[in-house]
Write an enzyme that holds these catalytic residues in place. Structure first.
Site, PDB file in Angstrom:
ATOM      1  N   CYS A 112       0.824  -1.214   0.000  1.00  0.00           N
ATOM      2  CA  CYS A 112       0.000   0.000   0.000  1.00  0.00           C
ATOM      3  C   CYS A 112       0.859   1.267   0.000  1.00  0.00           C
ATOM      4  O   CYS A 112       1.404   1.606  -1.056  1.00  0.00           O
ATOM      5  CB  CYS A 112      -1.016  -0.037   1.136  1.00  0.00           C
ATOM      6  SG  CYS A 112      -2.474   0.941   0.750  1.00  0.00           S
ATOM      7  N   HIS A 220      -3.919  -5.003   0.604  1.00  0.00           N
ATOM      8  CA  HIS A 220      -3.431  -5.387   1.931  1.00  0.00           C
ATOM      9  C   HIS A 220      -3.498  -6.888   2.129  1.00  0.00           C
ATOM     10  O   HIS A 220      -4.407  -7.402   2.797  1.00  0.00           O
ATOM     11  CB  HIS A 220      -4.231  -4.658   3.014  1.00  0.00           C
ATOM     12  CG  HIS A 220      -3.881  -3.223   3.109  1.00  0.00           C
ATOM     13  ND1 HIS A 220      -2.877  -2.756   3.904  1.00  0.00           N
ATOM     14  CD2 HIS A 220      -4.383  -2.144   2.450  1.00  0.00           C
ATOM     15  CE1 HIS A 220      -2.774  -1.452   3.750  1.00  0.00           C
ATOM     16  NE2 HIS A 220      -3.673  -1.061   2.868  1.00  0.00           N
ATOM     17  N   GLU A 222      -1.701  -8.631   4.076  1.00  0.00           N
ATOM     18  CA  GLU A 222      -1.440  -8.996   5.486  1.00  0.00           C
ATOM     19  C   GLU A 222      -2.743  -9.209   6.251  1.00  0.00           C
ATOM     20  O   GLU A 222      -2.816 -10.004   7.194  1.00  0.00           O
ATOM     21  CB  GLU A 222      -0.587  -7.901   6.160  1.00  0.00           C
ATOM     22  CG  GLU A 222      -1.328  -6.677   6.670  1.00  0.00           C
ATOM     23  CD  GLU A 222      -1.824  -5.736   5.554  1.00  0.00           C
ATOM     24  OE1 GLU A 222      -1.409  -5.919   4.394  1.00  0.00           O
ATOM     25  OE2 GLU A 222      -2.635  -4.837   5.858  1.00  0.00           O
TER      26      GLU A 222
END
Ligand SMILES: N[C@@H](CCC(=O)NCCCC(=O)O)C(=O)O
Length: 257
Positions: A112, A220, A222
């Site tokens: 990001c 994202h 994660e």
């Protein structure tokens, strides 16, 4: 073999009359539980850090997302109310770190804000409030919602055939989340676009002819790496690249003895 170490970027945040250097836990969870790595937070201390020594010691670099934006004057833009908030301490740390990691072949995953820093570090530019562009999607997450809603998987990106992400995903389209106001405007010359959204937003890049793994994604992975296969694939590929780099360094160290 020891668990490979990765340096994780931090934001400089002021509260309780201190400046704290911090990163959100989902990046650390994915690094440990999906990539099998040992994360250490890198304080955003800019040119006070000996990045050459750091990159001889750690085996990978993870540059995280953040609500703050890269300072526009770093890519020829003009700072304004519209394109803040800023984190000068972070910029002063991540941009040289990214350049050195790529140069030294230390595996790099930029997420990001991280892909935006990667682009700026290599000479590219950014656009702000991209949702205001003609025909653009709204890439921001719902503003006043919990994180599971803000980071919900809600858009499809097209993966460029033959690139490194095509090998990671083994498919041409991936469902991802989206929580950003800015985006890549002019890609840096050394960047290969690896995925785009249907509105043309650059969603992933890799560094052409980089000696090591060097990937940036605008979404994202994660956040859902613990249960979403595409998210997990990115962190597993990063973890594998880091382990290979660490093993090669150990062999070189043994050979030098
Ligand atoms: N600030 C940049 C990068 C966006 C980003 O990294 N988002 C992370 C979300 C963090 C949060 O809001 O909890 C942009 O807006 O493009």
């Amino acid at each position: 073999m020891r668990t490979p170490l990765i340096a994780v970027s931090t934001d400089a945040k002021d509260f309780e009359n201190y400046t704290w250097h911090a990163t959100p836990q989902p990046y650390l969870d994915a690094a440990v539980s999906t990539a099998g790595l040992l994360p250490v937070l890198l304080p955003s201390l800019g040119d006070r850090l000996d990045l050459d020594s750091l990159l001889e010691t750690i085996d990978g670099v993870l540059v995280t997302g953040s609500r703050s934006n890269v300072y526009p004057e770093l890519y020829g833009g003009e700072a304004s109310e519209e394109n803040g908030p800023y984190d000068h301490a972070r910029d002063a740390t991540t941009l040289p770190l990214i350049r050195k990691a790529i140069e030294k072949g230390v595996p790099l995953l930029a997420i990001c804000r991280g892909i935006q820093e990667l682009n700026v570090a290599l000479g590219g530019t950014l656009a702000t409030e991209i949702h205001e562009r003609e025909g653009a999607f709204d890439h921001r997450g719902p503003q006043d919602a919990g994180h599971d809603t803000r980071f919900a998987i809600r858009q499809t990106v097209k993966v460029a055939p033959g690139g490194c992400l095509a090998r990671i995903f083994d498919t041409s389209e991936v469902r991802v989340n989206s929580v950003h106001r800015q985006g890549v405007d002019r890609p840096a010359p050394r960047l290969q676009v690896e995925a785009v959204a249907d509105d043309g937003t650059v969603e992933a890049v890799s560094v052409k002819e980089a000696p090591g793994f060097a990937v940036g994604v605008q979404w994202h992975p994660e956040y859902w790496a613990h249960r979403d296969d595409s998210s997990a694939r990115i962190f597993r590929a990063f973890g594998e690249a880091v382990r290979l780099h660490a093993a090669a360094r150990e062999r070189a160290g043994i050979a030098a003895e």
